[in-house]
Design an enzyme around this catalytic site. Structure first.
Site, short mmCIF file in Angstrom:
data_model
loop_
_atom_site.label_atom_id
_atom_site.label_comp_id
_atom_site.label_asym_id
_atom_site.label_seq_id
_atom_site.Cartn_x
_atom_site.Cartn_y
_atom_site.Cartn_z
N HIS A 73 28.34 12.14 75.79
CA HIS A 73 26.91 11.77 75.81
C HIS A 73 26.84 10.33 76.35
O HIS A 73 26.37 9.42 75.69
CB HIS A 73 26.30 11.91 74.42
CG HIS A 73 24.80 11.99 74.41
ND1 HIS A 73 24.10 13.01 73.79
CD2 HIS A 73 23.86 11.17 74.93
CE1 HIS A 73 22.80 12.81 73.94
NE2 HIS A 73 22.63 11.69 74.62
N GLU A 124 23.37 16.51 79.55
CA GLU A 124 22.47 16.11 80.63
C GLU A 124 23.17 15.40 81.79
O GLU A 124 22.96 14.19 82.01
CB GLU A 124 21.35 15.20 80.09
CG GLU A 124 20.53 15.84 79.00
CD GLU A 124 19.43 14.92 78.48
OE1 GLU A 124 19.46 13.71 78.74
OE2 GLU A 124 18.51 15.42 77.80
N ASN A 140 17.78 21.03 77.07
CA ASN A 140 16.96 19.95 76.50
C ASN A 140 15.62 19.98 77.22
O ASN A 140 15.57 19.89 78.45
CB ASN A 140 17.61 18.58 76.72
CG ASN A 140 18.87 18.41 75.88
OD1 ASN A 140 19.20 19.27 75.05
ND2 ASN A 140 19.56 17.30 76.07
N TYR A 167 11.78 18.29 77.47
CA TYR A 167 10.83 17.24 77.10
C TYR A 167 9.48 17.40 77.80
O TYR A 167 8.44 17.33 77.17
CB TYR A 167 11.42 15.85 77.38
CG TYR A 167 12.53 15.50 76.39
CD1 TYR A 167 12.23 14.90 75.18
CD2 TYR A 167 13.85 15.82 76.66
CE1 TYR A 167 13.22 14.61 74.24
CE2 TYR A 167 14.85 15.53 75.73
CZ TYR A 167 14.54 14.92 74.52
OH TYR A 167 15.51 14.65 73.60
N GLU A 192 17.82 19.83 72.41
CA GLU A 192 16.98 18.63 72.20
C GLU A 192 15.54 18.95 72.53
O GLU A 192 15.26 19.67 73.49
CB GLU A 192 17.40 17.46 73.11
CG GLU A 192 18.60 16.71 72.67
CD GLU A 192 18.94 15.54 73.59
OE1 GLU A 192 18.02 14.92 74.18
OE2 GLU A 192 20.14 15.25 73.74
O1 IFM Z 1 17.51 9.70 73.95
C1 IFM Z 1 17.68 10.66 74.93
C2 IFM Z 1 18.98 11.42 74.74
O2 IFM Z 1 20.07 10.56 74.71
C3 IFM Z 1 19.18 12.41 75.85
N1 IFM Z 1 18.02 13.24 76.02
C4 IFM Z 1 16.74 12.62 76.09
C5 IFM Z 1 16.55 11.66 74.93
C6 IFM Z 1 15.16 11.00 75.01
O3 IFM Z 1 15.04 10.27 76.18
#
Ligand code: IFM
Length: 450
Positions: free
Chosen positions: A127, A172, A298, A300, A360
């Site tokens: 990470h 990611e 993930n 968002y 995530e």
């Molecule tokens: O904080 C980050 C994480 O480390 C990786 N994915 C997105 C999150 C929010 O930006």
């Protein structure tokens, strides 16, 4: 606290996995303790102007020392899985060679602490905190870093593989490679598209080559990779914008999904990259397509793009456009639960993975700690509830999503934003290191304990 259309845990399959997500550099602190080496993020933070509030990860949430109480809080919430990552420079301070026993011992304690509390450990190997020593030799642009990753993976999985049964190779790659080697906003701060593409290729290669090693050292383990993916739409119905959306999707999503699912790199994207395309050796694409047990996603926010004939924003000749009049998080990211449904159904339709784990999902807003010691994070709570409702919609539509991990258990070091952005469902009062469950965290706990 809960809105009328908030989902109920019982609406999901009984064996659905519920978790929280964290990462080493963002929470651990103990940046110079117990033999830990320097990471590219330690170095990046020390360079003036890189981090918006001038901060670093040396103390962060002090999770290195406070992890028992953090695990207690996760247990109290009622999650059954805990996603964390390993800091490579704690294990191999120089990237390769000498192993730091104290680093391994920390993760022994952490993993044992999860198991004692009934939390299934989900371990991410990378990470973003690459040992600085490897960066001195080119970092992910160098093919030697693939071999270094395998050495590190071998050490970690031999040690923890008896207890950790869920492994994520990388988190990611878009962010670690494109934002780190091309866009210059993440460590190590590079600004070359060709470097970004080469780094991506090596990261994907290291993922594929690590799979058999992890399986050998961790019998019966489930192994996958986590991608940050976005549903993409065109700013208009014009053929130009539609074509731009397709091109942008090529670099943002298909560039990763296609090779992982055995299709090689997308031809249209390769053509647009031209000389910036990565150097690929015979056999690489076969390695990258190693069979995995799940795809980590993930999610968002969605992206909307318009044609950019001059290519001034991206080699894909597409530019991002802000959709007007929509709700946004503190980061300015569009809030779109429907985007989650669109993304998941698209992945299923185009790639048909056996299992998807939503590794995530979360949001940042301005949080206020009241004198009574509460954080009424109404917007984050609503974000969480609406994304869980969207997740249920995707599950009901037959998408094989088997787990949800909220980002994040704790407020933490949000990379180039430092501590200015709070993503936690628990508030961290940094001066005292006190943790306070926000309303979103209290609701997640209620939901899980229904
Ligand atoms: O904080 C980050 C994480 O480390 C990786 N994915 C997105 C999150 C929010 O930006």
């Amino acid at each position: 606290m809960s809105s009328n259309n908030a989902p109920n845990r019982k609406d999901f399959p009984a064996d659905f996995r519920w978790g929280v997500s964290t990462s080493s550099f963002q929470i651990e602190g103990a940046g110079r303790e117990d033999g830990k080496g320097e990471s590219i993020w330690d170095r990046f933070c020390s360079e003036p102007g890189r981090i918006r509030d001038g901060s670093n990860g040396l103390v962060a949430c002090d999770h290195y020392h406070l992890f028992p109480q953090d695990l207690d809080m996760a247990k109290q919430l009622g999650v059954n899985a805990y996603r964390f990552s390993i800091a490579w420079p704690r294990i191999l301070p120089n990237g390769r060679g000498a192993v730091n026993e104290a680093g391994l011992a920390f993760y022994d304690r952490l993993v044992d602490g999860m198991l004692e509390r009934g939390l299934d450990p989900w371990c991410t190997l990378y990470h973003w905190d690459l040992p600085q020593a490897l960066q001195e030799q080119g970092g992910w642009t160098s093919r030697d870093t693939v071999a270094a990753f395998l050495e590190y993976t071998d050490v970690v999985t031999r040690r923890l593989g008896d207890r950790v049964k869920h492994w994520i190779t990388h988190n990611e790659p878009w962010c670690s490679c494109m934002m780190g080697y091309w866009e210059g906003v993440h460590a190590p701060g590079g600004t070359s598209l060709a470097d970004g593409m080469q780094a991506c290729h090596h990261v994907l290669l290291s993922h594929g080559q690590a799979i058999p090693l992890i399986r050998k050292n961790s019998g019966g383990a489930k192994v996958g990779i986590t991608l940050s993916l976005h549903p993409i739409s065109a700013a208009s119905d014009s053929p130009e914008d539609l074509a731009a959306a397709r091109r942008h999707d090529g670099l943002r999503n298909r560039w990763f999904l296609d090779p992982l699912f055995g299709r090689g790199y997308p031809a249209d994207t390769l053509e647009l990259l031209g000389a910036a395309a990565p150097k690929v050796q015979p056999g690489d694409l076969n390695d990258i397509a190693a069979a995995t047990d799940f795809l980590g996603v993930n999610y968002y926010f969605p992206e909307m793009v318009a044609d950019d004939p001059q290519g001034s924003h991206s080699p894909m000749r597409a530019r991002l456009v802000d959709r007007e009049g929509v709700e946004r998080t503190g980061f300015g990211w569009e809030v779109s639960p429907q985007g989650l449904v669109d993304l998941l159904t698209r992945i299923q339709r185009d790639y048909n993975p056996a299992v998807i784990q939503l590794t995530e999902n979360g949001s940042t807003f301005e949080d206020v700690l009241t004198p009574e010691g509460r954080v009424h994070d109404t917007q984050r709570l609503s974000y969480l509830q609406r994304h869980l409702a969207a997740l249920k919609q995707a599950v009901d539509a037959g998408v094989p999503v088997k787990g949800y991990f909220a980002w994040s258990l704790l407020d933490n070091f949000e990379w180039a934003e430092g501590y200015l952005r709070r993503f936690g469902i628990a508030y961290v009062d940094y001066p005292t290191q006190r943790r306070i469950l926000k309303d979103s965290g209290l609701w997640y706990g209620q939901f899980l304990n229904e």
